[in-house]
Enzyme design. Structure first.
Site, PDB file in Angstrom:
ATOM      1  N   LYS A 105       0.945  -1.158   0.191  1.00  0.00           N
ATOM      2  CA  LYS A 105       0.100   0.156  -0.031  1.00  0.00           C
ATOM      3  C   LYS A 105       0.910   1.306  -0.025  1.00  0.00           C
ATOM      4  O   LYS A 105       0.624   2.278  -0.634  1.00  0.00           O
ATOM      5  CB  LYS A 105      -0.929  -0.149   1.147  1.00  0.00           C
ATOM      6  N   LYS A 187      -8.035  -3.162 -10.833  1.00  0.00           N
ATOM      7  CA  LYS A 187      -9.041  -3.329  -9.733  1.00  0.00           C
ATOM      8  C   LYS A 187      -9.559  -2.169  -9.619  1.00  0.00           C
ATOM      9  O   LYS A 187      -9.406  -1.186  -9.617  1.00  0.00           O
ATOM     10  CB  LYS A 187      -8.003  -3.548  -8.234  1.00  0.00           C
ATOM     11  N   LYS A 190     -11.658   3.539  -5.777  1.00  0.00           N
ATOM     12  CA  LYS A 190     -11.769   4.882  -5.667  1.00  0.00           C
ATOM     13  C   LYS A 190     -10.490   5.736  -6.056  1.00  0.00           C
ATOM     14  O   LYS A 190     -10.499   6.931  -6.704  1.00  0.00           O
ATOM     15  CB  LYS A 190     -12.545   5.449  -4.529  1.00  0.00           C
TER      16      LYS A 190
END
Ligand code: SF4
Length: 321
Positions: A105, A187, A190
């Site tokens: 991440k 994927k 947002k």
């Protein structure tokens, strides 16, 4: 679920749809993880309040029933923060550093500095979120299973240290998630700006479907396509009747149908499929006070359980009791 943005179809098919089914069989606790949202939205936390409301509206519109499930807002239950602090004293930092999504991440999200202590420690907060409610099962996708393994390790460490089975080791309830990418084939997220939101209007859905990536090898209308690699076809599998799917599968491979027509067919079936949610969403968001009351009631119910568990943990530690 984090209120760090509006919920999209990936959230619906990846979790929400399953949650609605689970509430028929289990005593479910579903919460809006607004503290977790701070890991990415700490620079502008004002948005979280609005997203919290929107997430609640989507849950209710999707069929999460406050009569059957306890739904609440994480930050309204300070026991989450207190248990997070206590657990953070017993968790070795290397356990957190080896969490596979920590580095992933950090590399993926470039718009925010993700080097905070809070982000490193989020699996501890997540563990507190789970164990406060004596959860024996946690509905997760296969990619989240390592997180749960860490929670299980933390539980074992706590229970072992204080020689009492205070917390339950949660098991993963893995659900099979249909493959559903975003408009550009990545994927649905947002942060990639490729999502179809549950709150999108008919016009927005139509525009997005029209812009969707299809089979990249199909450069011209006369080229045959392959639904198996097409980014749009999985949406037909979700929304279109079986006969239409078979017809498109056949006609695409012989170039008897063009992507433009295929998209228009999808627009029709999708709008029909999403229609009831859109309608319900409009009704529920017009009654914000009711939504607020549902959250307050659920939060009060959840807090009683959380307080009891935290007291049990402190007693086992013989800490300030
Ligand atoms: S015709 Fe439909 S299934 Fe075939 S490549 Fe185009 S969008 Fe995909």
């Amino acid at each position: 679920m984090q209120p760090s943005g509006l919920l999209h179809l990936g959230n619906y098919y990846g979790a929400l749809q399953n949650w609605v089914t689970l509430q028929e069989e289990y005593d479910c606790f579903y919460f809006i993880a607004d503290w977790h949202s701070l890991t990415t939205l700490y620079q502008d936390p004002r948005q979280i309040k609005n997203f919290t409301f929107e997430v609640a509206v989507d849950w209710l519109s999707s069929g999460i029933d406050p009569e059957k499930s306890t739904i609440f807002v994480q930050s309204q239950i300070p026991e989450h923060a207190e248990l997070h602090l206590i657990l953070s004293m017993v968790v070795p930092v290397p356990w957190l550093e080896r969490n596979p999504t920590y580095k992933e991440k950090q590399q993926e999200i470039k718009s925010v500095d993700m080097s905070s202590y809070g982000f490193l420690g989020y699996p501890i907060l997540q563990t507190a979120d789970i164990v406060l409610y004596n959860a024996d099962l946690v509905p997760v996708g296969i990619d989240q299973a390592p997180h749960l393994e860490l929670s299980r390790e933390i539980v074992r460490r706590f229970n072992g240290l204080y020689k009492k089975d205070v917390f339950i080791e949660p098991e993963a309830k893995i659900s099979s998630i249909p493959k559903l990418n975003g408009l550009d084939g990545r994927k649905m997220s947002k942060s990639y700006n490729n999502a179809i939101f549950l709150s999108d209007t008919e016009k927005e859905v139509t525009k997005k479907v029209k812009s969707m990536l299809t089979d990249p090898q199909r450069g011209r209308r006369t080229d045959p396509g392959d639904p198996d690699v097409c980014n749009l076809f999985p949406f037909h599998k979700l929304y279109s009747p079986k006969e239409m799917q078979d017809e498109i599968d056949r006609d695409c491979r012989t170039a008897a149908i063009g992507c433009g027509d295929c998209k228009m067919k999808l627009v029709d079936t999708m709008l029909e499929g999403m229609g009831p949610h859109m309608e319900k969403r409009r009704e529920i968001s017009a009654r914000p006070k009711e939504v607020q009351e549902i959250l307050v009631e659920g939060t009060a119910r959840a807090r009683k359980v959380a307080q009891k568990t935290l007291a049990k943990a402190k007693k086992a530690m013989k800490f300030q009791t």
